[in-house]
Design a protein around this motif. Structure first.
Motif, PDB file in Angstrom:
ATOM      1  N   GLY A   1     134.703  32.779 -65.137  1.00 20.68           N
ATOM      2  CA  GLY A   1     134.226  33.094 -66.481  1.00 20.68           C
ATOM      3  C   GLY A   1     132.905  32.429 -66.802  1.00 20.68           C
ATOM      4  N   VAL A   2     132.217  32.985 -67.786  1.00 19.13           N
ATOM      5  CA  VAL A   2     130.939  32.383 -68.191  1.00 19.13           C
ATOM      6  C   VAL A   2     131.082  31.820 -69.598  1.00 19.13           C
ATOM      7  N   ASP A   3     130.199  30.888 -69.941  1.00 12.10           N
ATOM      8  CA  ASP A   3     130.323  30.209 -71.231  1.00 12.10           C
ATOM      9  C   ASP A   3     129.043  30.336 -72.041  1.00 12.10           C
ATOM     10  N   THR A   4     128.320  31.446 -71.873  1.00 15.54           N
ATOM     11  CA  THR A   4     127.013  31.573 -72.508  1.00 15.54           C
ATOM     12  C   THR A   4     127.086  32.173 -73.904  1.00 15.54           C
ATOM     13  N   GLY A   5     128.240  32.686 -74.311  1.00 12.57           N
ATOM     14  CA  GLY A   5     128.287  33.538 -75.496  1.00 12.57           C
ATOM     15  C   GLY A   5     127.763  34.914 -75.113  1.00 12.57           C
ATOM     16  N   TRP A   6     128.074  35.916 -75.956  1.00 11.74           N
ATOM     17  CA  TRP A   6     127.683  37.279 -75.539  1.00 11.74           C
ATOM     18  C   TRP A   6     126.180  37.465 -75.602  1.00 11.74           C
ATOM     19  N   THR A   7     125.452  36.510 -76.234  1.00 11.72           N
ATOM     20  CA  THR A   7     124.022  36.677 -76.425  1.00 11.72           C
ATOM     21  C   THR A   7     123.183  36.147 -75.267  1.00 11.72           C
ATOM     22  N   PHE A   8     123.781  35.438 -74.323  1.00 19.42           N
ATOM     23  CA  PHE A   8     123.056  34.965 -73.118  1.00 19.42           C
ATOM     24  C   PHE A   8     121.779  34.191 -73.446  1.00 19.42           C
ATOM     25  N   TYR A   9     121.748  33.429 -74.514  1.00 18.59           N
ATOM     26  CA  TYR A   9     120.498  32.753 -74.867  1.00 18.59           C
ATOM     27  C   TYR A   9     120.007  31.829 -73.750  1.00 18.59           C
ATOM     28  N   THR A  10     118.704  31.920 -73.495  1.00 18.11           N
ATOM     29  CA  THR A  10     118.062  30.962 -72.593  1.00 18.11           C
ATOM     30  C   THR A  10     117.694  29.725 -73.415  1.00 18.11           C
ATOM     31  N   PRO A  11     117.489  28.549 -72.866  1.00 19.80           N
ATOM     32  CA  PRO A  11     117.607  28.216 -71.446  1.00 19.80           C
ATOM     33  C   PRO A  11     119.040  27.942 -70.999  1.00 19.80           C
ATOM     34  N   TYR A  12     120.006  27.987 -71.959  1.00 23.01           N
ATOM     35  CA  TYR A  12     121.362  27.648 -71.525  1.00 23.01           C
ATOM     36  C   TYR A  12     121.849  28.600 -70.431  1.00 23.01           C
ATOM     37  N   SER A  13     121.633  29.897 -70.646  1.00 20.24           N
ATOM     38  CA  SER A  13     122.180  30.872 -69.701  1.00 20.24           C
ATOM     39  C   SER A  13     121.516  30.797 -68.336  1.00 20.24           C
ATOM     40  N   THR A  14     120.309  30.203 -68.264  1.00 18.60           N
ATOM     41  CA  THR A  14     119.670  30.134 -66.947  1.00 18.60           C
ATOM     42  C   THR A  14     120.018  28.836 -66.231  1.00 18.60           C
ATOM     43  N   THR A  15     120.681  27.914 -66.934  1.00 15.75           N
ATOM     44  CA  THR A  15     120.976  26.641 -66.281  1.00 15.75           C
ATOM     45  C   THR A  15     122.466  26.375 -66.131  1.00 15.75           C
ATOM     46  N   THR A  16     123.313  26.957 -67.000  1.00 17.62           N
ATOM     47  CA  THR A  16     124.738  26.652 -66.930  1.00 17.62           C
ATOM     48  C   THR A  16     125.339  27.168 -65.622  1.00 17.62           C
ATOM     49  N   ASP A  17     126.390  26.506 -65.166  1.00 22.83           N
ATOM     50  CA  ASP A  17     127.045  26.891 -63.909  1.00 22.83           C
ATOM     51  C   ASP A  17     126.018  27.074 -62.797  1.00 22.83           C
ATOM     52  N   ALA A  18     125.109  26.091 -62.683  1.00 30.87           N
ATOM     53  CA  ALA A  18     123.933  26.308 -61.841  1.00 30.87           C
ATOM     54  C   ALA A  18     124.285  26.674 -60.408  1.00 30.87           C
ATOM     55  N   GLU A  19     125.372  26.117 -59.891  1.00 32.53           N
ATOM     56  CA  GLU A  19     125.628  26.324 -58.464  1.00 32.53           C
ATOM     57  C   GLU A  19     126.366  27.634 -58.196  1.00 32.53           C
ATOM     58  N   SER A  20     126.715  28.359 -59.275  1.00 32.45           N
ATOM     59  CA  SER A  20     127.514  29.551 -59.007  1.00 32.45           C
ATOM     60  C   SER A  20     126.795  30.821 -59.476  1.00 32.45           C
ATOM     61  N   MET A  21     127.293  31.948 -58.995  1.00 30.07           N
ATOM     62  CA  MET A  21     126.650  33.234 -59.295  1.00 30.07           C
ATOM     63  C   MET A  21     127.312  33.937 -60.477  1.00 30.07           C
ATOM     64  N   LYS A  22     128.233  33.263 -61.155  1.00 22.34           N
ATOM     65  CA  LYS A  22     129.012  33.931 -62.196  1.00 22.34           C
ATOM     66  C   LYS A  22     128.139  34.618 -63.247  1.00 22.34           C
ATOM     67  N   VAL A  23     127.150  33.842 -63.742  1.00 20.94           N
ATOM     68  CA  VAL A  23     126.340  34.402 -64.825  1.00 20.94           C
ATOM     69  C   VAL A  23     125.573  35.620 -64.319  1.00 20.94           C
ATOM     70  N   VAL A  24     125.108  35.539 -63.077  1.00 19.09           N
ATOM     71  CA  VAL A  24     124.373  36.681 -62.522  1.00 19.09           C
ATOM     72  C   VAL A  24     125.270  37.918 -62.468  1.00 19.09           C
ATOM     73  N   TRP A  25     126.493  37.737 -62.032  1.00 20.36           N
ATOM     74  CA  TRP A  25     127.426  38.874 -61.975  1.00 20.36           C
ATOM     75  C   TRP A  25     127.629  39.457 -63.365  1.00 20.36           C
ATOM     76  N   MET A  26     127.829  38.577 -64.319  1.00 21.35           N
ATOM     77  CA  MET A  26     128.095  39.050 -65.671  1.00 21.35           C
ATOM     78  C   MET A  26     126.889  39.816 -66.223  1.00 21.35           C
ATOM     79  N   VAL A  27     125.693  39.236 -66.027  1.00 25.78           N
ATOM     80  CA  VAL A  27     124.493  39.888 -66.551  1.00 25.78           C
ATOM     81  C   VAL A  27     124.262  41.222 -65.835  1.00 25.78           C
ATOM     82  N   LEU A  28     124.502  41.229 -64.527  1.00 29.22           N
ATOM     83  CA  LEU A  28     124.374  42.492 -63.791  1.00 29.22           C
ATOM     84  C   LEU A  28     125.345  43.532 -64.350  1.00 29.22           C
ATOM     85  N   GLY A  29     126.534  43.078 -64.676  1.00 29.45           N
ATOM     86  CA  GLY A  29     127.523  43.984 -65.270  1.00 29.45           C
ATOM     87  C   GLY A  29     126.972  44.621 -66.532  1.00 29.45           C
TER      88      GLY A  29
END
Ligand code: HEM
Ligand code: CU
Lengths: 593, 242
Positions: A173-201
């Motif tokens: 799961g991701v913890d960015t909120g549905w708004t994906f605000y940067t810079p949080y969304s570009t740094t959270t869970d840094a070692e994993s691809m979760k956010v990328v998968w979610m954004v791609l979705g």
């Protein structure tokens, strides 16, 4: 093949297969063949029904996440009260819930999951992809949407996008909120691809949305039946048209935004990173340039449904047809110039003032619609069935949502209310109180047409009552605590707010019960409901007057010719609604082909 | 009996040869003459209109997609003019110009292809589609071999990959982010376009297109024009403005 030679009634030589005259729901052979038929169908009705079930399923998932979030908020602290549910959630995410930080972490992921599912997988596609797909061709007298294969593609792209989102959930799961605000969304869970998968979705889902919108625009322009000018269209079509225009014009911008976000995460290109000279607020601008218009992609279809529910429910011509029609276009237009009201606290003062002024504009066409629906009810002969009750609920709830939007559009009050529960209450009153309420009302209204079965009116009304009461119990207290300063997106809070949170949580149970009752009512209807007449509501639009319930595979036996307006209840005696008395019209002998 | 209904009642898959209004289909006639519009259209012209409108709407979305990049360019250029001027000096306008000329020519070829479909000149239809494909290929070769590869070797890359050894102003990596982002997204459109030309070419060899039916040629052609126009904006923006 028996009917191939000719169809003497229509003089139409092309009706080949028997199934062309059978209900679209009739199975094609055995189980496997039927499944294959549905999976490869280009029939807009089947695609609409598949979308309907997928969206309702996603609504269920998002609802479970919401209940969990509300459960956690029953008590002020993260750990104590949350323990029971907290640990359940913890098992799901595979972490240790006794840890306070972990508790917060779980909360954030569950809340984000709820928001993302509800926005991208439920509300954006909700009405257009399901009811819109099913009804637009029927209402304008067409045999299908303009590009049936693109329609099917949109459905598979939707599934693909959902798959990406679900993968992200399974990865933790991701913890960015549905708004994906940067810079949080570009740094959270840094070692994993979760956010990328979610954004791609979300990126992929955008294509599905564009395909649907594009298809609708062309369908409405090119495939209207003879005799149906722009102002003879049902207002449902106008609303869907406005929404489709926004879908096509706004979605590409979120496309590029999400793409840049992915680049930022994968390659660290720096566009949104202040350390490299980039600008995180630029992300907010890009995001809201799409996401404000998209709130009208959500509400316009709800408004589209409303016009039908109100007119048929009151048996009256919609008051000010043209005003309602043009207000859809006005909303679509204005929605593109108000995005800055989401950035009042993060942009310059001058632009904040300008955006505030522009924001008030958008309330005007919305109010035009509400006033016109109310005037339509005036001296109408109102049938208080479930769809009408939902229409009334919409009027009440959407008005509250829209009016509180004005509080937020005013700079001085917004600085106080921004990022509090007041916002949460505002957008739930418009998105859920508006779109979802209209959607549920619309499903009830067109249920007999879609499935050829009636549902139990009394149980549906019980469901409606619980939903209405539960909704207000859940969200009204949020206005109060928000105005007192309860910030949004926190798992814990000070004790003063507990009573409001508890009311809200209890409300969410009532709401859930209401939906469960609706679900059972629908299942009962499919299994044991009485057969529906072609036109149980005595409506005048083509999907009721010109085809059976459920419609035949090719929609109409004969191409309909439109001879009266969609709401001319005074001039046209609507076809009888007593069982067995309804007659589909005879073909027009003067019509070629 | 079975074949008779395919086109009309195949459920909207308008590509199949179908039942003729005036008697059985003569399979010796070329496909584009036998072609019937999908069952929900009145005739081929009606279908053509709808397809064209759909393609235009799609192109609007393409322009909006790129407008995000243009917008980011404008904002960062205003913020860091020097970085942008300096970065732009690393680009060789001659390659850019050559690619512009190539794309302009290809736009002519694809327009000619539509014309040849309308006049039923099958041979030149195929040749022009093929030429357009080759132009796309040439564009990509120039872009990748003579431009991207060189930048890559010099470390002129976006964001954290930037590792240029020579003189550089602050924030130059941002310029490279815009450069790689904009041209990369554009190049991916060229690749998609080439795929579409292969498809159109294969179909044209089977006689699918002619005066009464050339939806795909027209649609792909329009798409290609947009790819061309976007480049016409990118070229001065990235290579020429100093
Ligand atoms: C009468 C028209 C409306 C006005 C004037 C209005 C105004 C606003 C303003 C100013 C905000 C930003 C508040 C802040 O963050 O400080 C806001 C937030 C929001 N509005 Fe509205 N709104 C209106 C209608 C709607 C409708 C119809 C929807 C959706 C169907 C909607 C959905 C939202 C959402 C989702 C947010 C919050 C997004 C977030 O931060 O997560 N609004 N509204
Ligand atoms: Cu907004």
């Amino acid at each position: 093949m028996a009917t191939i030679s000719s169809n003497p009634v229509s003089g139409h030589p092309h009706h080949g297969h028997d199934h062309a005259h059978a209900s679209y729901l009739q199975p094609k052979g055995g189980f496997a063949a039927t499944v294959w038929d549905w999976m490869t169908t280009v029939d807009h009705k089947k695609i609409g029904v598949m979308y309907l079930f997928a969206i309702l399923f996603m609504f269920f998932l998002g609802g479970v996440a919401a209940l969990a979030v509300r459960m956690e908020l029953f008590t002020p602290t993260v750990v104590t009260g949350g323990v029971a549910t907290g640990q359940e959630l913890a098992k799901f995410w595979g972490v240790d819930a006794r840890d306070w930080a972990e508790g917060n972490n779980i909360y954030n992921r569950t809340m984000t999951l709820h928001g993302l599912i509800m926005v991208f997988l439920v509300i954006v596609p909700s009405v257009p992809a399901s009811l819109g797909n099913f009804l637009i061709p029927l209402m304008i007298g067409a045999k299908d949407v303009a590009f049936p294969r693109l329609n099917l593609a949109s459905w598979y792209v939707y599934l693909l996008g959902s798959m990406f989102a679900i993968t992200a959930v399974i990865m933790g799961g991701v913890d960015t909120g549905w708004t994906f605000y940067t810079p949080y969304s570009t740094t959270t869970d840094a070692e994993s691809m979760k956010v990328v998968w979610m954004v791609l979705g979300a990126f992929i889902l955008g294509f599905s949305s564009i395909f649907t919108g594009l298809n609708f625009i062309v369908t409405i322009h090119k495939l209207r039946a003879p005799g149906m000018g722009w102002f003879d269209m049902p207002l449902f079509i106008w609303g869907m048209y406005g929404a489709a225009v926004i879908q096509v014009l706004a979605t590409p911008v979120i496309g590029i935004t999400l793409l840049l976000l992915i680049f930022e995460r994968l390659f660290h290109i720096g566009i949104f990173d202040p350390r490299m000279g980039g600008d995180p607020v630029l992300f907010q601008h890009f995001f809201w340039f799409y996401s404000h218009p998209v709130v009208y992609v959500m509400i316009l279809p709800g408004m589209a449904i409303m016009s039908e529910l109100v007119a048929v429910g009151a048996r009256k011509k919609v008051f000010g047809y043209r005003a309602v029609a043009f207000s859809s276009l006005a909303i679509a237009g204005i929605s593109f110039i108000v995005w800055g009201h989401h950035l009042f606290t993060s942009q310059g003062e001058v632009s904040a003032v300008i955006f505030s002024a522009l924001t008030f504009l958008v309330a005007i066409p919305s109010a035009v619609k509400v006033f016109n629906w109310i005037s339509t009810y005036y001296r109408g002969s109102i049938t208080l069935n479930t769809p009408s009750l939902y229409a009334l609920a919409f009027l009440f709830l959407f008005s509250i949502g829209g009016l509180t939007g004005l509080f937020l559009g005013a700079l001085a009050t917004d600085l106080h209310l921004h990022d509090t529960y007041f916002i949460v209450a505002h957008f739930h009153y418009v998105m859920m109180g508006g779109t979802i309420i209209a959607f549920v009302g619309g499903i009830h209204f067109w249920w007999p047409k879609m499935f050829g079965k009636m549902y139990n009116e009394n149980w549906a009304k019980v469901g409606w009552l619980l939903v209405f009461v539960g909704f207000n119990l859940t969200f009204f207290p949020q206005f109060i605590m928000g105005s007192q300063g309860m910030p949004r997106r926190y798992a814990n809070y000070v004790e003063e707010f507990q009573i409001y949170h508890q009311l809200s949580t209890v409300g969410s149970w009532v709401l859930a019960l209401g939906f469960v009752i609706h679900l059972l009512t629908f299942i009962h209807s499919l299994v044991a409901g009485p057969k529906a007449d072609p036109n149980p509501h005595g409506a005048l639009t083509l999907e009721w007057t010109h085809t059976s319930s459920p419609p035949i595979e090719h929609n109409f036996e004969h191409e309909p010719v439109v001879t009266h307006g969609p709401y001319d209840f005074d001039d046209v005696i609507p076809p009888q609604t007593r069982p067995g008395e309804f007659q589909l019209p005879k073909p027009n002998p003067n019509l070629k082909h | 009996m079975a074949t008779i209904d395919l086109g009309k009642h195949g459920g909207g898959n308008g590509g199949l040869p179908g039942h003729d209004h005036h008697g059985a289909d003569d399979l010796s006639r070329p496909y584009h003459e036998r072609y019937h519009a999908a069952h929900h259209f009145e005739d081929r012209e009606h279908e053509f209109d709808a397809v064209k409108m759909g393609v235009w709407l799609f192109l609007a979305t393409e322009i909006l997609l790129f407008s995000g990049m243009f917008c980011a360019y404008a904002i960062f250029r205003l913020m860091y003019p020097e970085a942008f001027v300096n970065g732009s000096h690393h680009l060789d306008w001659r390659w850019g110009l050559l690619n512009t000329v190539i794309l302009l020519m290809s736009s002519y070829w694809v327009a000619a292809a539509v014309r040849h479909a309308q006049t039923n000149n099958q041979k030149w239809l195929q040749i022009n589609v093929f030429l357009t494909f080759l132009a796309g290929l040439a564009f990509l070769i120039i872009k990748f071999v003579f431009e991207y590869a060189k930048k890559y070797k010099e470390g002129l890359l976006p964001g954290k990959f930037y590792s240029f050894g020579g003189d550089a102003t602050a924030h130059e990596p941002l310029w490279w982010a815009i450069y790689w982002g904009a041209t990369g997204i554009h190049a991916s459109h060229v690749i998609v376009g080439m795929g579409l030309f292969v498809w159109v070419w294969l179909r044209s060899r089977r006689g699918h297109f002619g005066p009464g039916h050339y939806n795909a040629v027209e649609g792909v052609g329009l798409y290609w024009h947009i790819v061309d126009i976007v480049w016409i904006f990118l070229f001065p923006m990235l290579y020429l403005i100093h």
